[in-house]
Design an enzyme around this catalytic site. Sequence first.
Site, mmCIF file in Angstrom:
data_model
loop_
_atom_site.group_PDB
_atom_site.id
_atom_site.type_symbol
_atom_site.label_atom_id
_atom_site.label_comp_id
_atom_site.label_asym_id
_atom_site.label_seq_id
_atom_site.Cartn_x
_atom_site.Cartn_y
_atom_site.Cartn_z
ATOM 1 N N LYS A 206 6.310 -8.688 5.443
ATOM 2 C CA LYS A 206 5.675 -8.394 6.725
ATOM 3 C C LYS A 206 4.241 -8.930 6.744
ATOM 4 O O LYS A 206 3.862 -9.654 7.638
ATOM 5 C CB LYS A 206 5.697 -6.886 6.976
ATOM 6 C CG LYS A 206 5.031 -6.487 8.270
ATOM 7 C CD LYS A 206 5.105 -5.000 8.512
ATOM 8 C CE LYS A 206 4.217 -4.627 9.692
ATOM 9 N NZ LYS A 206 4.168 -3.194 9.939
ATOM 10 N N GLU A 212 4.047 -9.246 -5.386
ATOM 11 C CA GLU A 212 5.338 -9.576 -5.990
ATOM 12 C C GLU A 212 6.001 -10.743 -5.253
ATOM 13 O O GLU A 212 6.465 -11.715 -5.863
ATOM 14 C CB GLU A 212 6.293 -8.366 -5.922
ATOM 15 C CG GLU A 212 5.892 -7.191 -6.780
ATOM 16 C CD GLU A 212 4.965 -6.215 -6.089
ATOM 17 O OE1 GLU A 212 4.289 -6.605 -5.106
ATOM 18 O OE2 GLU A 212 4.904 -5.060 -6.532
ATOM 19 N N GLY A 263 7.568 -1.603 7.720
ATOM 20 C CA GLY A 263 8.352 -2.320 6.708
ATOM 21 C C GLY A 263 9.694 -1.663 6.424
ATOM 22 O O GLY A 263 10.736 -2.325 6.413
ATOM 23 N N ARG A 264 9.693 -0.351 6.231
ATOM 24 C CA ARG A 264 10.953 0.328 5.865
ATOM 25 C C ARG A 264 11.874 0.526 7.066
ATOM 26 O O ARG A 264 12.963 1.080 6.930
ATOM 27 C CB ARG A 264 10.645 1.660 5.169
ATOM 28 C CG ARG A 264 9.725 2.579 5.924
ATOM 29 C CD ARG A 264 9.203 3.723 5.052
ATOM 30 N NE ARG A 264 8.192 4.525 5.697
ATOM 31 C CZ ARG A 264 6.895 4.245 5.719
ATOM 32 N NH1 ARG A 264 6.443 3.180 5.118
ATOM 33 N NH2 ARG A 264 6.028 5.041 6.330
ATOM 34 N N GLU A 349 8.618 7.374 1.312
ATOM 35 C CA GLU A 349 7.430 6.641 1.767
ATOM 36 C C GLU A 349 7.007 7.144 3.153
ATOM 37 O O GLU A 349 5.836 7.130 3.497
ATOM 38 C CB GLU A 349 7.686 5.123 1.797
ATOM 39 C CG GLU A 349 6.406 4.304 1.768
ATOM 40 C CD GLU A 349 6.628 2.803 1.627
ATOM 41 O OE1 GLU A 349 7.107 2.180 2.593
ATOM 42 O OE2 GLU A 349 6.315 2.240 0.563
ATOM 43 N N HIS A 380 30.462 11.662 -13.468
ATOM 44 C CA HIS A 380 30.583 11.568 -14.927
ATOM 45 C C HIS A 380 29.223 11.412 -15.584
ATOM 46 O O HIS A 380 29.144 11.023 -16.751
ATOM 47 C CB HIS A 380 31.502 10.397 -15.294
ATOM 48 C CG HIS A 380 32.892 10.598 -14.760
ATOM 49 N ND1 HIS A 380 33.866 11.288 -15.449
ATOM 50 C CD2 HIS A 380 33.439 10.262 -13.569
ATOM 51 C CE1 HIS A 380 34.973 11.326 -14.711
ATOM 52 N NE2 HIS A 380 34.730 10.714 -13.568
ATOM 53 N N LYS A 489 -2.052 -0.790 -6.251
ATOM 54 C CA LYS A 489 -2.139 -2.247 -6.012
ATOM 55 C C LYS A 489 -3.529 -2.742 -6.376
ATOM 56 O O LYS A 489 -3.696 -3.776 -7.028
ATOM 57 C CB LYS A 489 -1.896 -2.560 -4.531
ATOM 58 C CG LYS A 489 -0.467 -2.371 -4.049
ATOM 59 C CD LYS A 489 -0.372 -2.850 -2.592
ATOM 60 C CE LYS A 489 0.900 -2.410 -1.929
ATOM 61 N NZ LYS A 489 0.956 -2.727 -0.501
HETATM 62 O O1 F6P Z 1 3.865 -1.237 -0.960
HETATM 63 C C1 F6P Z 1 4.548 -0.644 0.094
HETATM 64 C C2 F6P Z 1 4.937 -1.626 1.144
HETATM 65 O O2 F6P Z 1 3.880 -1.875 1.978
HETATM 66 C C3 F6P Z 1 6.149 -1.142 1.928
HETATM 67 O O3 F6P Z 1 5.822 -0.263 2.915
HETATM 68 C C4 F6P Z 1 6.738 -2.423 2.386
HETATM 69 O O4 F6P Z 1 8.045 -2.273 2.824
HETATM 70 C C5 F6P Z 1 6.613 -3.254 1.137
HETATM 71 O O5 F6P Z 1 5.362 -2.861 0.590
HETATM 72 C C6 F6P Z 1 6.633 -4.731 1.331
HETATM 73 O O6 F6P Z 1 5.648 -5.151 2.200
HETATM 74 P P1 F6P Z 1 5.692 -6.588 2.852
HETATM 75 O O7 F6P Z 1 6.934 -6.688 3.641
HETATM 76 O O8 F6P Z 1 4.475 -6.682 3.716
HETATM 77 O O9 F6P Z 1 5.666 -7.592 1.748
#
Ligand code: F6P
Length: 520
Positions: A206, A212, A263-264, A349, A380, A489
């Site tokens: 987003k 990452e 995002g979620r 979250e 199990h 972060k």
């Molecule tokens: O670190 C949390 C977060 O901001 C989430 O809310 C989000 O879904 C995820 O990181 C990834 O964010 P982005 O889509 O901006 O890379």
Amino acid sequence: MLSVIPQPPRCDHAAVWPALHHHALALRKGFDLRHAFADDPGRFAHFSQEAPHCFADLSKNLWDAPAEALLLRLARECAVEQQRDAMFAGEHVNGSEGRAVLHALLRCPRGESPPGLAWALAQVHETLDAMLAYAERVRADAGITDVVCMGIGGSGLGPQMAVQALQGMCGARRRMHFVSNVDGHELQSVLDGLQPRSTLFIVASKVFNTQETLTNARSALQWFHAQGGEDVARHFVALTTNASAAAQMGITITFGFWDWVGGRYSLWSAIGLPVALAVGAAAFRDLLAGAHAMDHHFRTAPLQANLPVRLGLLDVWNRNLLGFASRCIAPYHAGLRRLPAYLQQLEMESNGKRVDRQGRPLALGSAPVLWGEPGTDGQHAFFQMLHQGTDIVPLEIIAVQRPSHGLQGHHEQLLANALAQAQALMQGRSCDDGHRHFPGNRPSTFVLLDALTPAALGALIALQEHRVFVAGALWGLNSFDQWGVELGKLLARDLQQRLASGDVAQLDASTAGLLQRMRA
Ligand code: F6P
């Protein structure tokens, strides 16, 4: 058009709250599910609920009709309906970020725009059409055999979960890979064996500054060039609200969305491209339609017959009135194996907060710990604890009526196991030998989908989104920010530099000691 809604009371400030406590106290002393069913032949009918594409049985929970009546009063006092309507109308319900929350608009059909949001709906459909046309072009391109989807949290979990859930419709021609973690082992194991000319990389973020995803995207680009790949425009696509950041990386094909999509909650936006690639444009539209049907149910069904509302009220009852601090999710469908992880982000979250919308500390627990694995695997592993452990953990079973495979006998066994677990938790079994004694009277909820179609999956996810909304509204939370992820972060950035330089000045002794050991 957009305004901040007046703040309704949170649940522990509502006039009905003491009565709920009083009732829960009495119930905790004497309520027994076995007697409740024996005394009331209508219990199942009363506590079950039809909703689009699904049926839910809430009757095996530790509550009764007076409890639910008080909870419905609570919902009214906390203005859950007004809060819901404010969200659907595009008001700035995400106060700490000053944003509207309009993920439901992403699944709203053309021409059904809420008042004042026609401009936004037009953008939604323009992007959706373009994204789906692109998906169909790639699907028709036999040269692309592998798709690597890079994204984390809401930009990874939803697409991965949905692609797995709809695997039966995906066809074997194109392999979908998902890379979320910055751990290079993950990307490396995907890249091994791929060819640049037959691979499409999707970079989903987003904000397009998530460490990452950007690290993985850069490494993928490096790999692509090192392997002789040339046409970045054909082999890389970005899904983001920040097209200029993607362009700076050399990725020029971009599908966008908007800051009013959390995002979620973004599976329904361009972030859903991996799903559209896997199942096709028509099935993606079915996913949206299923979610829209649940939106309609949530917006229009009376509170007492509104499944997201009933589940959200039950969540508050379990968490705050009965004191259960976790919930176990057991999908009885292998395709839903990532659903617990998806729901963890969605609920923890959204509602894992310690202050209310005004920043005042909460005086009661918010989001429970969600965890789980598919049944029957979980049976199990950890179900022992659900049946005989010292803590009571409400179990939520999600089962599917009709399978999409033709193997004889499997599905009957699967459904029988799902039923048996809920039954065993409730009924228990008396035995003089303590080891063999099952106390019973343990709660479970049973959600039954008609089939794991795109529409049913859409409805299931929207159902979960809305129940999280209801619980958050009762707790007085902003369910749509996530400030709690920021500190880690920030510190990681500093520690990455220290790992390179070896500087441990001003670090606590534990962090310094570990860092030095890592460098040794
Ligand atoms: O670190 C949390 C977060 O901001 C989430 O809310 C989000 O879904 C995820 O990181 C990834 O964010 P982005 O889509 O901006 O890379």
